[in-house]
Every structure is written in structure tokens, then in C-alpha cells.
Design a protein around this motif. Structure first.
Motif, PDB file in Angstrom:
ATOM      1  N   ALA A 134       3.709   8.564  -0.137  1.00  0.00           N
ATOM      2  CA  ALA A 134       4.456   9.326   0.948  1.00  0.00           C
ATOM      3  C   ALA A 134       3.810  10.640   1.383  1.00  0.00           C
ATOM      4  O   ALA A 134       3.990  11.143   2.553  1.00  0.00           O
ATOM      5  N   GLU A 135       3.135  11.088   0.345  1.00  0.00           N
ATOM      6  CA  GLU A 135       2.464  12.468   0.769  1.00  0.00           C
ATOM      7  C   GLU A 135       1.174  12.398   1.212  1.00  0.00           C
ATOM      8  O   GLU A 135       0.457  13.499   1.644  1.00  0.00           O
ATOM      9  N   GLY A 136       0.643  11.113   1.333  1.00  0.00           N
ATOM     10  CA  GLY A 136      -0.755  10.860   1.788  1.00  0.00           C
ATOM     11  C   GLY A 136      -1.840  10.830   0.735  1.00  0.00           C
ATOM     12  O   GLY A 136      -2.872  10.932   0.845  1.00  0.00           O
ATOM     13  N   ILE A 137      -1.465  10.806  -0.405  1.00  0.00           N
ATOM     14  CA  ILE A 137      -2.386  10.825  -1.599  1.00  0.00           C
ATOM     15  C   ILE A 137      -2.759   9.524  -1.863  1.00  0.00           C
ATOM     16  O   ILE A 137      -2.117   8.689  -1.993  1.00  0.00           O
ATOM     17  N   VAL A 138      -4.098   9.266  -1.977  1.00  0.00           N
ATOM     18  CA  VAL A 138      -4.714   8.004  -2.251  1.00  0.00           C
ATOM     19  C   VAL A 138      -4.499   7.956  -3.893  1.00  0.00           C
ATOM     20  O   VAL A 138      -5.219   8.486  -4.547  1.00  0.00           O
ATOM     21  N   ARG A 139      -3.811   6.708  -4.120  1.00  0.00           N
ATOM     22  CA  ARG A 139      -3.578   6.595  -5.703  1.00  0.00           C
ATOM     23  C   ARG A 139      -4.083   5.335  -6.195  1.00  0.00           C
ATOM     24  O   ARG A 139      -3.862   4.047  -5.694  1.00  0.00           O
ATOM     25  N   HIS A 140      -5.087   5.718  -7.002  1.00  0.00           N
ATOM     26  CA  HIS A 140      -6.018   4.452  -7.566  1.00  0.00           C
ATOM     27  C   HIS A 140      -5.302   3.938  -8.934  1.00  0.00           C
ATOM     28  O   HIS A 140      -4.807   4.698  -9.857  1.00  0.00           O
ATOM     29  N   LEU A 141      -4.687   2.860  -8.852  1.00  0.00           N
ATOM     30  CA  LEU A 141      -3.836   2.196  -9.780  1.00  0.00           C
ATOM     31  C   LEU A 141      -4.274   1.707 -11.189  1.00  0.00           C
ATOM     32  O   LEU A 141      -3.450   1.480 -12.192  1.00  0.00           O
ATOM     33  N   ASN A 142      -5.595   1.260 -11.127  1.00  0.00           N
ATOM     34  CA  ASN A 142      -6.032   0.654 -12.487  1.00  0.00           C
ATOM     35  C   ASN A 142      -7.696   1.351 -12.752  1.00  0.00           C
ATOM     36  O   ASN A 142      -7.963   2.276 -11.871  1.00  0.00           O
ATOM     37  N   ALA A 143      -8.171   0.537 -13.707  1.00  0.00           N
ATOM     38  CA  ALA A 143      -9.776   0.735 -13.782  1.00  0.00           C
ATOM     39  C   ALA A 143     -10.669   0.177 -12.761  1.00  0.00           C
ATOM     40  O   ALA A 143     -11.790   0.477 -12.568  1.00  0.00           O
ATOM     41  N   SER A 144     -10.249  -0.675 -11.928  1.00  0.00           N
ATOM     42  CA  SER A 144     -11.183  -1.379 -11.063  1.00  0.00           C
ATOM     43  C   SER A 144     -11.488  -0.696  -9.646  1.00  0.00           C
ATOM     44  O   SER A 144     -10.566  -0.242  -8.987  1.00  0.00           O
ATOM     45  N   HIS A 145     -12.633  -0.432  -9.540  1.00  0.00           N
ATOM     46  CA  HIS A 145     -13.018   0.037  -8.127  1.00  0.00           C
ATOM     47  C   HIS A 145     -14.557  -0.356  -8.086  1.00  0.00           C
ATOM     48  O   HIS A 145     -15.335   0.629  -7.807  1.00  0.00           O
ATOM     49  N   GLY A 146     -14.656  -1.505  -7.431  1.00  0.00           N
ATOM     50  CA  GLY A 146     -16.107  -2.146  -7.157  1.00  0.00           C
ATOM     51  C   GLY A 146     -16.648  -2.322  -5.932  1.00  0.00           C
ATOM     52  O   GLY A 146     -15.522  -2.776  -5.039  1.00  0.00           O
ATOM     53  N   LEU A 147     -17.451  -2.039  -5.217  1.00  0.00           N
ATOM     54  CA  LEU A 147     -18.095  -2.362  -3.713  1.00  0.00           C
ATOM     55  C   LEU A 147     -19.386  -3.010  -3.987  1.00  0.00           C
ATOM     56  O   LEU A 147     -20.196  -2.486  -4.654  1.00  0.00           O
ATOM     57  N   THR A 148     -19.369  -4.059  -3.543  1.00  0.00           N
ATOM     58  CA  THR A 148     -20.531  -5.094  -3.519  1.00  0.00           C
ATOM     59  C   THR A 148     -20.996  -5.197  -2.183  1.00  0.00           C
ATOM     60  O   THR A 148     -20.120  -5.365  -1.102  1.00  0.00           O
ATOM     61  N   TYR A 149     -22.264  -5.264  -1.779  1.00  0.00           N
ATOM     62  CA  TYR A 149     -22.867  -5.257  -0.437  1.00  0.00           C
ATOM     63  C   TYR A 149     -24.340  -5.933  -0.612  1.00  0.00           C
ATOM     64  O   TYR A 149     -24.825  -6.095  -1.473  1.00  0.00           O
TER      65      TYR A 149
END
Length: 307
Positions: A134-149
Motif C-alpha cells: 500500500a505504500e508503493g514498496i516493491v516487496r520480494h517474497l522469496n529467493a527466486s528472481h530470474g530473468l531469461t532472454y
């Protein structure tokens, strides 16, 4: 490399913020209200796994002022916003601009190709659990954060090398793939099954797996999706299928799809893009009873939500 990130929500805010943290030239294409909030409060990422980040005044631009001066457009909208997003980014597409879409499924590629030309559009996907509070903070919820291209024809290219240089060292997992379409199909087979089943059953993977007939129903849904991928020439490889099976039949798992969380929150869902498009590709004579039931459930929810 000048990077335009479409939106500063959970996905765009996270990956764009991490690139900004690294020192890349990042601008966020946002609505006026979000631009005002970012100017006032800055961009904040909270991640117990990868560390927090705050930038006091990230660069933003609105659709009325965007110009064709970007090398890369990172497109991370929801599928139901794709039509508007295409209109929003059109003024940003210059002679050398590459579009990297991170949407689920495959249908968006056709729409982007038709508007901008296939030569501009890479294949891409991301794996992350994140939200904006609600405050506009981006909250990362676990350890996964992958980007493939990658290039959709599997080739190496100078622009892929340039994107890799831009992303190397940022605090997320990045990978250039020579088989990006296969990667996207693998994810879609998994996600369509996960989203369709957890929404249909209003339950987690573990709850479904423990229910009488639940495991068999999950496997029937998965087999329909695997068959669609096979017919398209992108059947999941043995290792990918083994991972998918393990994740979707784990009786101890609390995993649900973000689509279920959206549905339970009364929000819009990607019914057509994730489940409906998969169903539309099922060959005649193939039993798709469970997939059809899941899609009908989602469309009934949409009808009630908008009535």
C-alpha cells in the motif's frame, strides 16, 4: 544502453530497480500518479534474500512525453493490459530499439510482431514472487528472481551480448538462452497447470495432491498442456517435465499461482492468455475436460466481477 522499463510495479519495479542499483541508465514509463509518488517517495525494494535498495528519484516518463531514444524496452505488463501497453510504448520505439517482453504464455508475441515487426521482439521470461504494498514498496517474497532472454531463432547476436553486459552484476539471476522459445513453453505448461488447477480448486498444490482424485486431476491437466506443447514442436524436455511433476504433486507444498491470489482479491486475471490460449490450441479429439472446466470457472469469475 538506455533502458525503458514499462511500469514500476512488482516486476518492472524489481528488475528495473536492480538495474538502476547497478548503475544502468534506466527510465520507468509510468502513469502520472505513479510518477508523482516516485518523485516524492523514491523507489524502494525490500528483499530479505537479495538485500534492500532505495533510490530517491528514479527517472520517469509518461506516455505524453516518451521519445524514441531507447535501446531496450523491458515490457512487464499483465496480458490484459497488453493492448494499452503497445500503444504506450509505440512512441518509444526507434530504429535500434529492441523489445524484451516478460509476459506469461505465447500469445503476446503475435501481437508485438504485428505492431512492431518480429525482428524487434526477443523471447523472454521471468520468475519472481513480488508485490507492491500500500505504500508503493516493491516487496520480494522469496529467493527466486530470474530473468531469461534470447533471440527467438536461437542465434547469438550483438544485442543479446549488450543486454548481458547491462544485466551482469545486477542483483538477480540473468541468463541468455539459445532456446528461449522452449524455455517459454516449459514455463507456460507449468504455469497454465498451476494457475488453472489452483484457481479451479481454490487450493494449494499440497491441498490438491492430498485430496481424493486431486493428483490424478492435476496430472490430467498437465498432460493436456504437455500435448499442446508437443504438437507445437516444444514438448518439455525430460528434466523440465520431471521438475514440473515434482512441484505439482508435492503433498507438502503450499504453492499457489498468483492468479489465485488475484482472483481471491477480486482483481483482474490472465484467464485468456494463460489458460484460454492453451485450451484454444488443443487438438480435436483430445480430452481437455479439466482445462475446459478451469477456463469456464475463470471466465465466470470475470463475468461476475464486471457485472
Amino acid at each position: 544502453m538506455r533502458i525503458l522499463v514499462v511500469g514500476a510495479g512488482a516486476v518492472g519495479g524489481y528488475f528495473g530497480g536492480r538495474l538502476l542499483e547497478k548503475g544502468e541508465d534506466v527510465t520507468f514509463l509510468v502513469r502520472a500518479a505513479r510518477a508523482e509518488k516516485l518523485a516524492r517517495d523514491g523507489l524502494t525494494i525490500h528483499s530479505p534474500a537479495a538485500g534492500d535498495f532505495h533510490h530517491d528519484a528514479p527517472a520517469t516518463v509518461t506516455t505524453a512525453h516518451v521519445k524514441p531514444e531507447y535501446d531496450l524496452v523491458l515490457l512487464s505488463c499483465k496480458a490484459y493490459d497488453l493492448e494499452q501497453a503497445i500503444e504506450d510504448i509505440a512512441p518509444a520505439i526507434g530504429p535500434q530499439t529492441t523489445i524484451l517482453p516478460l509476459l506469461n504464455g505465447m500469445k503476446h508475441l503475435q501481437h508485438l510482431d504485428e505492431r512492431f515487426g518480429a525482428e524487434r521482439v526477443l523471447g523472454g521470461q521471468c520468475v519472481i514472487a513480488a508485490t507492491v504494498d500500500a505504500e508503493g514498496i516493491v516487496r520480494h517474497l522469496n529467493a527466486s528472481h530470474g530473468l531469461t532472454y534470447g533471440e527467438r531463432d536461437g542465434s547469438e547476436s550483438a544485442r543479446i551480448a549488450a543486454i548481458t553486459r547491462a544485466m551482469e552484476g545486477a542483483k538477480f539471476d540473468q541468463r541468455a538462452s539459445r532456446q528461449i522459445l522452449q524455455d517459454m513453453w516449459d514455463k507456460w505448461v507449468f504455469l497454465a497447470t498451476l494457475a488453472g488447477m489452483t484457481c479451479l480448486m481454490r487450493a494449494s498444490v499440497g491441498d490438491i495432491a492430498r485430496a481424493p482424485g486431486g493428483r490424478e486431476t492435476m496430472l490430467a491437466f498437465l498432460e493436456t498442456c504437455r500435448g499442446v506443447a508437443h504438437a507445437a514442436g516444444h514438448a518439455p524436455h525430460e528434466a523440465a517435465m520431471a521438475r514440473t511433476l515434482a512441484m505439482l504433486t508435492d503433498e507438502s507444498s503450499s504453492l499457489t499461482a498468483s492468479m489465485l491470489r488475484d482472483l481471491e482479491g477480486g482483481k483482474a486475471v490472465e484467464a485468456d492468455h494463460v489458460v484460454g490460449d492453451m485450451l484454444s490450441r488443443v487438438a480435436n479429439g483430445v480430452d481437455a475436460t479439466v482445462v475446459r472446466a478451469a477456463y469456464a470457472h475463470l471466465k465466470a469469475y470475470e463475468a461476475r466481477r464486471t457485472s
